[in-house]
Write a protein that holds these residues in place. Structure first.
Motif, short mmCIF file in Angstrom:
data_model
loop_
_atom_site.label_atom_id
_atom_site.label_comp_id
_atom_site.label_asym_id
_atom_site.label_seq_id
_atom_site.Cartn_x
_atom_site.Cartn_y
_atom_site.Cartn_z
N THR A 1 0.79 -1.27 -0.08
CA THR A 1 0.02 0.10 0.11
C THR A 1 0.81 1.16 0.08
O THR A 1 2.18 1.15 0.47
CB THR A 1 -0.87 0.14 1.20
OG1 THR A 1 -0.13 0.01 2.44
CG2 THR A 1 -1.63 -1.15 1.44
N GLU A 2 0.15 2.52 -0.50
CA GLU A 2 0.97 3.68 -0.20
C GLU A 2 1.43 4.10 1.07
O GLU A 2 2.54 4.48 1.30
CB GLU A 2 -0.05 4.59 -1.02
CG GLU A 2 0.74 5.98 -1.04
CD GLU A 2 -0.05 7.05 -1.57
OE1 GLU A 2 0.20 8.35 -1.41
OE2 GLU A 2 -0.98 6.67 -2.52
N GLU A 3 0.79 3.69 2.04
CA GLU A 3 0.99 3.95 3.45
C GLU A 3 2.22 2.80 3.86
O GLU A 3 3.03 3.58 4.59
CB GLU A 3 -0.17 3.55 4.57
CG GLU A 3 0.18 4.09 5.78
CD GLU A 3 0.35 5.45 6.02
OE1 GLU A 3 1.21 5.89 6.84
OE2 GLU A 3 -0.25 6.34 5.01
N GLU A 4 2.38 1.79 3.45
CA GLU A 4 3.58 0.99 3.67
C GLU A 4 4.70 1.59 3.14
O GLU A 4 5.94 1.51 3.73
CB GLU A 4 3.05 -0.58 3.29
CG GLU A 4 2.02 -1.39 4.11
CD GLU A 4 1.81 -2.50 3.41
OE1 GLU A 4 1.35 -3.58 4.35
OE2 GLU A 4 1.61 -2.85 2.28
N ILE A 5 4.58 2.06 2.14
CA ILE A 5 5.71 2.47 1.19
C ILE A 5 6.25 3.84 2.21
O ILE A 5 7.66 3.84 2.09
CB ILE A 5 5.51 2.76 -0.20
CG1 ILE A 5 5.11 1.39 -1.05
CG2 ILE A 5 6.60 3.53 -0.83
CD1 ILE A 5 4.70 1.60 -2.45
N LYS A 6 5.34 4.66 2.41
CA LYS A 6 5.75 5.87 3.06
C LYS A 6 6.66 5.53 4.31
O LYS A 6 7.56 5.94 4.72
CB LYS A 6 4.61 6.77 3.23
CG LYS A 6 3.98 7.47 1.98
CD LYS A 6 2.82 8.19 2.25
CE LYS A 6 2.39 8.83 1.02
NZ LYS A 6 1.22 10.01 1.67
N THR A 7 5.74 4.69 5.02
CA THR A 7 6.18 4.04 6.44
C THR A 7 7.73 3.65 6.32
O THR A 7 8.69 3.83 6.97
CB THR A 7 5.51 3.28 6.79
OG1 THR A 7 4.32 3.76 6.99
CG2 THR A 7 6.04 2.71 8.45
N THR A 8 7.99 2.87 5.34
CA THR A 8 9.44 2.05 4.91
C THR A 8 10.33 3.14 4.84
O THR A 8 11.36 3.08 5.14
CB THR A 8 9.29 1.07 3.92
OG1 THR A 8 8.29 -0.09 4.28
CG2 THR A 8 10.26 0.60 3.71
N LEU A 9 9.93 4.11 3.81
CA LEU A 9 10.83 5.03 3.04
C LEU A 9 11.37 6.18 4.35
O LEU A 9 12.33 6.62 4.36
CB LEU A 9 10.52 5.72 2.08
CG LEU A 9 10.44 4.80 0.75
CD1 LEU A 9 9.65 5.34 -0.36
CD2 LEU A 9 11.75 4.31 0.63
#
Length: 91
Positions: free
Chosen positions: A80-88
């Motif tokens: 999800t977009e949220e998972e990507i933001k959290t990871t980055l």
């Protein structure tokens, strides 16, 4: 200046190939012969002299599975977009 010229000349002499042993165990000392030996050597080390066909299915059957179906589904799902933001952006 002479010091650096002398060092460069020593390095050139040290890094020179004066003769080389070919695949038939004969010494080659002429520049064109040395060049031919080197040019023939490198392509040959990356090619196979055997025309063996590998049965990859049989090889893979001997490898023990580490990821079961459930874990594989989790790994293959879209992020999800949220998972990507959290990871980055999370320290």
């Amino acid at each position: 200046m002479q010091f650096f010229q002398r060092k460069a000349s020593q390095r050139k002499t040290k890094n020179s190939i004066l003769y080389i042993d070919d695949e038939d165990d004969r010494w080659r000392d002429k520049v064109n012969e040395i060049t031919t030996v080197v040019e023939d050597y490198f392509p040959n080390i990356f090619t196979s002299s055997h025309s063996t066909v590998i049965d990859w299915e049989a090889v893979l059957e001997t490898v023990q599975e580490r990821v079961d179906g459930g874990i594989n589904q989790q790994l293959m799902k879209e992020s999800t977009e949220e998972e990507i933001k959290t990871t980055l952006f999370t320290n």
